[in-house]
Write a protein that holds these residues in place. Structure first.
Motif, PDB file in Angstrom:
ATOM      1  N   HIS A   1       0.833  -1.200   0.000  1.00  0.00           N
ATOM      2  CA  HIS A   1       0.000   0.000   0.000  1.00  0.00           C
ATOM      3  C   HIS A   1       0.867   1.249   0.000  1.00  0.00           C
ATOM      4  O   HIS A   1       2.044   1.205   0.334  1.00  0.00           O
ATOM      5  CB  HIS A   1      -0.896  -0.011   1.242  1.00  0.00           C
ATOM      6  CG  HIS A   1      -2.000   0.979   1.189  1.00  0.00           C
ATOM      7  ND1 HIS A   1      -1.885   2.226   1.737  1.00  0.00           N
ATOM      8  CD2 HIS A   1      -3.230   0.923   0.641  1.00  0.00           C
ATOM      9  CE1 HIS A   1      -3.013   2.893   1.542  1.00  0.00           C
ATOM     10  NE2 HIS A   1      -3.842   2.132   0.877  1.00  0.00           N
ATOM     11  N   ALA A   2       0.290   2.377  -0.361  1.00  0.00           N
ATOM     12  CA  ALA A   2       1.023   3.645  -0.418  1.00  0.00           C
ATOM     13  C   ALA A   2       1.452   4.118   0.967  1.00  0.00           C
ATOM     14  O   ALA A   2       2.259   5.040   1.064  1.00  0.00           O
ATOM     15  CB  ALA A   2       0.171   4.702  -1.092  1.00  0.00           C
ATOM     16  N   ASN A   3       0.949   3.525   2.022  1.00  0.00           N
ATOM     17  CA  ASN A   3       1.401   3.893   3.358  1.00  0.00           C
ATOM     18  C   ASN A   3       2.740   3.261   3.703  1.00  0.00           C
ATOM     19  O   ASN A   3       3.326   3.592   4.722  1.00  0.00           O
ATOM     20  CB  ASN A   3       0.373   3.484   4.420  1.00  0.00           C
ATOM     21  CG  ASN A   3      -0.834   4.389   4.398  1.00  0.00           C
ATOM     22  OD1 ASN A   3      -0.779   5.495   3.900  1.00  0.00           O
ATOM     23  ND2 ASN A   3      -1.932   3.899   4.932  1.00  0.00           N
ATOM     24  N   ASP A   4       3.218   2.343   2.856  1.00  0.00           N
ATOM     25  CA  ASP A   4       4.524   1.736   3.080  1.00  0.00           C
ATOM     26  C   ASP A   4       5.609   2.784   2.861  1.00  0.00           C
ATOM     27  O   ASP A   4       5.565   3.561   1.909  1.00  0.00           O
ATOM     28  CB  ASP A   4       4.766   0.568   2.122  1.00  0.00           C
ATOM     29  CG  ASP A   4       3.863  -0.609   2.411  1.00  0.00           C
ATOM     30  OD1 ASP A   4       3.308  -0.672   3.521  1.00  0.00           O
ATOM     31  OD2 ASP A   4       3.722  -1.465   1.529  1.00  0.00           O
ATOM     32  N   SER A   5       6.594   2.791   3.725  1.00  0.00           N
ATOM     33  CA  SER A   5       7.661   3.787   3.608  1.00  0.00           C
ATOM     34  C   SER A   5       8.480   3.587   2.337  1.00  0.00           C
ATOM     35  O   SER A   5       8.966   4.565   1.758  1.00  0.00           O
ATOM     36  CB  SER A   5       8.565   3.734   4.836  1.00  0.00           C
ATOM     37  OG  SER A   5       9.168   2.457   4.952  1.00  0.00           O
ATOM     38  N   ASP A   6       8.623   2.356   1.878  1.00  0.00           N
ATOM     39  CA  ASP A   6       9.417   2.136   0.669  1.00  0.00           C
ATOM     40  C   ASP A   6       8.773   2.794  -0.551  1.00  0.00           C
ATOM     41  O   ASP A   6       9.466   3.246  -1.460  1.00  0.00           O
ATOM     42  CB  ASP A   6       9.681   0.655   0.420  1.00  0.00           C
ATOM     43  CG  ASP A   6       8.427  -0.155   0.162  1.00  0.00           C
ATOM     44  OD1 ASP A   6       7.346   0.258   0.617  1.00  0.00           O
ATOM     45  OD2 ASP A   6       8.526  -1.201  -0.496  1.00  0.00           O
ATOM     46  N   PHE A   7       7.459   2.882  -0.578  1.00  0.00           N
ATOM     47  CA  PHE A   7       6.781   3.550  -1.681  1.00  0.00           C
ATOM     48  C   PHE A   7       7.209   5.005  -1.755  1.00  0.00           C
ATOM     49  O   PHE A   7       7.575   5.512  -2.817  1.00  0.00           O
ATOM     50  CB  PHE A   7       5.259   3.463  -1.517  1.00  0.00           C
ATOM     51  CG  PHE A   7       4.517   4.373  -2.456  1.00  0.00           C
ATOM     52  CD1 PHE A   7       4.372   4.041  -3.784  1.00  0.00           C
ATOM     53  CD2 PHE A   7       3.999   5.584  -2.011  1.00  0.00           C
ATOM     54  CE1 PHE A   7       3.700   4.886  -4.663  1.00  0.00           C
ATOM     55  CE2 PHE A   7       3.329   6.430  -2.872  1.00  0.00           C
ATOM     56  CZ  PHE A   7       3.179   6.077  -4.205  1.00  0.00           C
ATOM     57  N   TRP A   8       7.181   5.684  -0.627  1.00  0.00           N
ATOM     58  CA  TRP A   8       7.503   7.112  -0.625  1.00  0.00           C
ATOM     59  C   TRP A   8       8.986   7.355  -0.852  1.00  0.00           C
ATOM     60  O   TRP A   8       9.364   8.334  -1.497  1.00  0.00           O
ATOM     61  CB  TRP A   8       7.016   7.760   0.665  1.00  0.00           C
ATOM     62  CG  TRP A   8       5.526   7.813   0.685  1.00  0.00           C
ATOM     63  CD1 TRP A   8       4.701   7.057   1.459  1.00  0.00           C
ATOM     64  CD2 TRP A   8       4.686   8.606  -0.148  1.00  0.00           C
ATOM     65  NE1 TRP A   8       3.396   7.336   1.168  1.00  0.00           N
ATOM     66  CE2 TRP A   8       3.350   8.292   0.179  1.00  0.00           C
ATOM     67  CE3 TRP A   8       4.913   9.554  -1.136  1.00  0.00           C
ATOM     68  CZ2 TRP A   8       2.268   8.888  -0.441  1.00  0.00           C
ATOM     69  CZ3 TRP A   8       3.830  10.149  -1.757  1.00  0.00           C
ATOM     70  CH2 TRP A   8       2.530   9.820  -1.403  1.00  0.00           C
ATOM     71  N   VAL A   9       9.837   6.490  -0.346  1.00  0.00           N
ATOM     72  CA  VAL A   9      11.279   6.654  -0.570  1.00  0.00           C
ATOM     73  C   VAL A   9      11.591   6.521  -2.056  1.00  0.00           C
ATOM     74  O   VAL A   9      12.265   7.373  -2.642  1.00  0.00           O
ATOM     75  CB  VAL A   9      12.079   5.617   0.252  1.00  0.00           C
ATOM     76  CG1 VAL A   9      13.530   5.585  -0.180  1.00  0.00           C
ATOM     77  CG2 VAL A   9      11.971   5.927   1.734  1.00  0.00           C
ATOM     78  N   VAL A  10      11.088   5.467  -2.686  1.00  0.00           N
ATOM     79  CA  VAL A  10      11.360   5.255  -4.112  1.00  0.00           C
ATOM     80  C   VAL A  10      10.730   6.359  -4.951  1.00  0.00           C
ATOM     81  O   VAL A  10      11.362   6.890  -5.872  1.00  0.00           O
ATOM     82  CB  VAL A  10      10.850   3.861  -4.552  1.00  0.00           C
ATOM     83  CG1 VAL A  10      10.926   3.704  -6.052  1.00  0.00           C
ATOM     84  CG2 VAL A  10      11.647   2.770  -3.867  1.00  0.00           C
ATOM     85  N   THR A  11       9.498   6.731  -4.655  1.00  0.00           N
ATOM     86  CA  THR A  11       8.814   7.761  -5.439  1.00  0.00           C
ATOM     87  C   THR A  11       9.516   9.112  -5.332  1.00  0.00           C
ATOM     88  O   THR A  11       9.748   9.780  -6.338  1.00  0.00           O
ATOM     89  CB  THR A  11       7.351   7.896  -4.983  1.00  0.00           C
ATOM     90  OG1 THR A  11       6.699   6.630  -5.144  1.00  0.00           O
ATOM     91  CG2 THR A  11       6.603   8.913  -5.808  1.00  0.00           C
ATOM     92  N   ASN A  12       9.890   9.507  -4.120  1.00  0.00           N
ATOM     93  CA  ASN A  12      10.523  10.813  -3.931  1.00  0.00           C
ATOM     94  C   ASN A  12      11.937  10.867  -4.507  1.00  0.00           C
ATOM     95  O   ASN A  12      12.305  11.835  -5.165  1.00  0.00           O
ATOM     96  CB  ASN A  12      10.542  11.200  -2.459  1.00  0.00           C
ATOM     97  CG  ASN A  12       9.165  11.560  -1.955  1.00  0.00           C
ATOM     98  OD1 ASN A  12       8.307  11.999  -2.716  1.00  0.00           O
ATOM     99  ND2 ASN A  12       8.933  11.355  -0.676  1.00  0.00           N
ATOM    100  N   PHE A  13      12.756   9.834  -4.267  1.00  0.00           N
ATOM    101  CA  PHE A  13      14.132   9.867  -4.734  1.00  0.00           C
ATOM    102  C   PHE A  13      14.256   9.658  -6.231  1.00  0.00           C
ATOM    103  O   PHE A  13      15.258  10.049  -6.823  1.00  0.00           O
ATOM    104  CB  PHE A  13      14.988   8.849  -3.986  1.00  0.00           C
ATOM    105  CG  PHE A  13      15.370   9.296  -2.601  1.00  0.00           C
ATOM    106  CD1 PHE A  13      16.068  10.472  -2.401  1.00  0.00           C
ATOM    107  CD2 PHE A  13      15.010   8.547  -1.499  1.00  0.00           C
ATOM    108  CE1 PHE A  13      16.411  10.901  -1.136  1.00  0.00           C
ATOM    109  CE2 PHE A  13      15.350   8.958  -0.224  1.00  0.00           C
ATOM    110  CZ  PHE A  13      16.052  10.136  -0.045  1.00  0.00           C
TER     111      PHE A  13
END
Length: 68
Positions: free
Chosen positions: A20-32
């Motif tokens: 899910h988008a609440n996973d931290s790996d989603f936001w790390v990969v998307t932002n970087f």
């Protein structure tokens, strides 16, 4: 009956497909990577589906040799 040594990885292989988008790996990969969240959703959905299917198939093949 499925051995616990095979059943647990099967469960995790299926569970990874519903990340899910609440996973931290989603936001790390998307932002970087500089992606927009919408592109990140599409990318993560397809990759997690692929990882889940490959892991389930790999565990199934391994179980053929381990359980016999």
């Amino acid at each position: 009956m499925i051995d616990m040594a095979i059943g647990s990885p099967f469960f995790k292989g299926g569970l990874i497909m519903v990340s899910h988008a609440n996973d931290s790996d989603f936001w790390v990969v998307t932002n970087f990577s500089g992606m927009e969240p919408q592109g990140g959703y599409r990318t993560q959905t397809m990759m997690m589906l692929l990882v889940g299917i490959v892991s389930i198939l790999s565990i199934w093949v391994a179980s053929l040799f381990l359980i016999g």
